[in-house]
Write an enzyme that holds these catalytic residues in place. Structure first.
Site, mmCIF file in Angstrom:
data_model
loop_
_atom_site.group_PDB
_atom_site.id
_atom_site.type_symbol
_atom_site.label_atom_id
_atom_site.label_comp_id
_atom_site.label_asym_id
_atom_site.label_seq_id
_atom_site.Cartn_x
_atom_site.Cartn_y
_atom_site.Cartn_z
ATOM 1 N N TYR A 132 5.679 37.820 -2.138
ATOM 2 C CA TYR A 132 5.548 38.003 -0.689
ATOM 3 C C TYR A 132 5.731 36.661 0.023
ATOM 4 C CZ TYR A 132 3.533 42.634 -1.713
ATOM 5 O OH TYR A 132 3.329 43.917 -2.170
ATOM 6 N N GLY B 173 4.166 51.802 9.673
ATOM 7 C CA GLY B 173 3.910 51.823 11.123
ATOM 8 C C GLY B 173 4.158 53.175 11.774
ATOM 9 N N THR C 158 1.098 55.161 12.878
ATOM 10 C CA THR C 158 0.246 54.620 13.943
ATOM 11 C C THR C 158 0.515 55.349 15.253
ATOM 12 O OG1 THR C 158 1.845 52.984 14.738
ATOM 13 C CG2 THR C 158 0.415 52.303 12.929
ATOM 14 N N GLY C 159 1.697 56.001 15.341
ATOM 15 C CA GLY C 159 2.067 56.729 16.551
ATOM 16 C C GLY C 159 2.714 55.844 17.607
ATOM 17 N N LYS C 160 2.886 54.546 17.313
ATOM 18 C CA LYS C 160 3.443 53.683 18.374
ATOM 19 C C LYS C 160 4.963 53.695 18.416
ATOM 20 C CE LYS C 160 3.251 49.350 15.780
ATOM 21 N NZ LYS C 160 2.601 48.059 15.647
HETATM 22 N N1 LIG Z 1 3.509 47.350 -4.831
HETATM 23 C C1 LIG Z 1 4.539 47.470 -4.038
HETATM 24 O O1 LIG Z 1 5.688 47.626 -4.456
HETATM 25 C C2 LIG Z 1 4.285 47.422 -2.551
HETATM 26 C C3 LIG Z 1 5.289 47.829 -1.648
HETATM 27 C C4 LIG Z 1 4.987 47.799 -0.283
HETATM 28 C C5 LIG Z 1 3.750 47.348 0.151
HETATM 29 N N2 LIG Z 1 2.805 46.926 -0.747
HETATM 30 C C6 LIG Z 1 1.461 46.480 -0.306
HETATM 31 O O2 LIG Z 1 0.922 47.447 0.562
HETATM 32 C C7 LIG Z 1 0.597 46.846 1.816
HETATM 33 C C8 LIG Z 1 0.796 47.851 2.941
HETATM 34 O O3 LIG Z 1 2.075 48.463 2.922
HETATM 35 P P1 LIG Z 1 3.199 48.136 4.005
HETATM 36 O O4 LIG Z 1 2.946 46.809 4.554
HETATM 37 O O5 LIG Z 1 4.510 48.430 3.367
HETATM 38 O O6 LIG Z 1 3.060 49.252 5.139
HETATM 39 P P2 LIG Z 1 1.918 49.867 6.075
HETATM 40 O O7 LIG Z 1 0.600 49.337 5.719
HETATM 41 O O8 LIG Z 1 2.148 51.331 6.042
HETATM 42 O O9 LIG Z 1 2.376 49.336 7.519
HETATM 43 C C9 LIG Z 1 2.102 48.035 7.928
HETATM 44 C C10 LIG Z 1 2.708 47.749 9.302
HETATM 45 O O10 LIG Z 1 2.329 48.748 10.252
HETATM 46 C C11 LIG Z 1 1.979 48.138 11.495
HETATM 47 N N3 LIG Z 1 0.521 48.360 11.653
HETATM 48 C C12 LIG Z 1 -0.444 48.270 10.681
HETATM 49 N N4 LIG Z 1 -1.649 48.621 11.166
HETATM 50 C C13 LIG Z 1 -1.457 48.935 12.456
HETATM 51 C C14 LIG Z 1 -2.318 49.395 13.482
HETATM 52 N N5 LIG Z 1 -3.606 49.630 13.241
HETATM 53 N N6 LIG Z 1 -1.790 49.622 14.711
HETATM 54 C C15 LIG Z 1 -0.472 49.424 14.971
HETATM 55 N N7 LIG Z 1 0.396 49.013 14.016
HETATM 56 C C16 LIG Z 1 -0.083 48.764 12.771
HETATM 57 C C17 LIG Z 1 2.337 46.667 11.380
HETATM 58 O O11 LIG Z 1 3.712 46.440 11.684
HETATM 59 P P3 LIG Z 1 4.317 46.364 13.173
HETATM 60 O O12 LIG Z 1 3.247 45.871 14.083
HETATM 61 O O13 LIG Z 1 5.500 45.466 13.055
HETATM 62 O O14 LIG Z 1 4.728 47.781 13.471
HETATM 63 C C18 LIG Z 1 2.182 46.433 9.895
HETATM 64 O O15 LIG Z 1 2.925 45.350 9.455
HETATM 65 C C19 LIG Z 1 1.475 45.600 1.888
HETATM 66 O O16 LIG Z 1 0.972 44.618 2.783
HETATM 67 C C20 LIG Z 1 1.445 45.154 0.450
HETATM 68 O O17 LIG Z 1 0.241 44.451 0.184
HETATM 69 C C21 LIG Z 1 3.069 46.977 -2.078
#
Ligand SMILES: NC(=O)c1ccc[n+]([C@@H]2O[C@H](COP(=O)([O-])OP(=O)(O)OC[C@H]3O[C@@H](n4cnc5c(N)ncnc54)[C@H](OP(=O)(O)O)[C@@H]3O)[C@@H](O)[C@H]2O)c1
Length: 318
Positions: free
Chosen positions: A65, A215, A218-220
């Site tokens: 990352y 995201g 989140t509905g945004k």
């Molecule tokens: N093992 C793997 O292969 C793998 C793959 C993917 C992820 N991961 C892990 O899983 C974690 C989470 O997954 P992800 O980052 O892919 O997606 P996610 O958690 O589904 O979405 C995260 C994104 O959604 C938005 N967001 C998050 N909370 C919010 C809220 N309360 N209100 C408004 N917007 C919000 C933000 O982006 P914006 O503000 O830009 O919209 C944020 O960067 C990662 O950080 C990582 O640690 C692991």
């Protein structure tokens, strides 16, 4: 139920983690998430602090990352914590990494970046060839033997791959703690391909990544307010149109719970399914919002209604 009491055991390790963790891919990643443009180090530091205030003790990073920056940032924030945390990182089996020794070397580098003597949960990031799953599982067991790691997990392993890792580790007396996979209301493959059931059978924690579907939940984002950057390719207008009615039900369900947000309901649904979601947070507002998924539960009827709405959004069994 107060937030700090909303915990679960990490596999059969005896390690207690909060029922949600904080994902840190966003901390330092410029390519997909745009770190440095729109949010900065101070924002993710505050996201960390707010997570702590909410009682969250579980943080997920990976060596890849931000090319190590996420580990470095997390490592620099860790001294702010008053109580012990559970830090998870990951090893990427790049095609040029062909021996067990490469895992131990990468682990040493992660430890340096995190400024830790031991990582609580060390995970194989992907089950990529050519090195067999058994070899990497042996390397994980070696890492525990050397006291560099408290528990081990895998990520993106299907059921057969997970069972192979589980058996190899079991021969060394090491429980496989977790399998981190994509799981959300808009991606329910693990419910239909046997993985979630196998995790429950073997006492392996299913850690749900992209629990907010990057995201969408989140509905945004709407067809008229599309996702920025590379994400917009997968989550395009047609996708957001299909997800709309589900987001509406998340909103209505949240209202029944005293004003919970769509994100909080989507994360709570995953907890109710037995998974540990790790939403990524770019700033304190997002961390605060996501932490509101702790300390309460959806009813059986609400879970069933969300199951139905999700099936309508993504098609049966997808
Ligand atoms: N093992 C793997 O292969 C793998 C793959 C993917 C992820 N991961 C892990 O899983 C974690 C989470 O997954 P992800 O980052 O892919 O997606 P996610 O958690 O589904 O979405 C995260 C994104 O959604 C938005 N967001 C998050 N909370 C919010 C809220 N309360 N209100 C408004 N917007 C919000 C933000 O982006 P914006 O503000 O830009 O919209 C944020 O960067 C990662 O950080 C990582 O640690 C692991």
């Amino acid at each position: 139920m107060s937030t700090t009491q909303d915990t679960t055991m990490l596999g059969k390790t005896g390690i207690q983690i909060t029922s949600i963790g904080t994902g840190t891919w966003q901390w330092g990643d410029t390519m997909l998430w745009g770190f440095g443009r729109g949010y900065q180090e101070a924002d993710v530091r505050e996201a960390f602090e707010v997570s702590l205030q909410l009682g969250i003790n579980f943080f997920d990073t990976a060596e890849m990352y931000g090319s190590g920056r996420s580990e470095r940032l997390l490592g620099s924030f860790l001294p702010l914590a008053q109580a012990p945390l559970v830090v998870a990182s990951k090893f990427m089996p790049y095609p040029w990494r062909l021996t067990k020794k490469t895992l131990l070397n990468a682990l040493q580098s992660s430890l340096k970046r995190l400024n830790l003597e031991r990582i609580d949960l060390y995970q194989m990031h992907w089950p990529f060839p050519p090195v067999p799953i058994e070899t990497w599982s042996e390397a994980l067991a070696d890492a525990i033997g050397q006291g560099l790691v408290r528990a081990v997990g895998v990520s993106n392993y299907d059921e057969a791959q997970m069972r192979r890792s589980y058996s190899t580790l079991a021969k060394r007396g090491v429980p496989l703690a977790s399998n981190q996979v994509h799981y959300s209301l808009l991606n329910r493959k693990v419910e239909f391909n046997g993985l979630l059931k196998a995790c429950q059978e073997l006492g392996i924690t299913l850690i749900a990544y992209s629990p907010l579907e990057k995201g969408v939940l989140t509905g945004k984002y709407t067809p008229d307010k599309p996702m920025p950057g590379l994400r917009g390719r997968n989550y395009n207008r047609a996708y957001l149109e299909k997800a709309g009615p589900l987001v509406q039900i998340l909103r209505e369900t949240g209202r029944q719970h005293g004003g919970k947000t769509p994100s909080q309901v989507a994360l709570n649904w995953l907890i109710c399914k037995g998974a540990v979601p790790i939403p990524g947070a770019k700033n304190p507002r997002q961390a605060q919002d996501n932490g509101g998924a702790l300390g309460w539960r959806l009813s059986e009827a609400e879970i069933a209604a969300l199951d139905e709405a999700s099936a309508r959004a993504i098609g049966a069994k997808e």
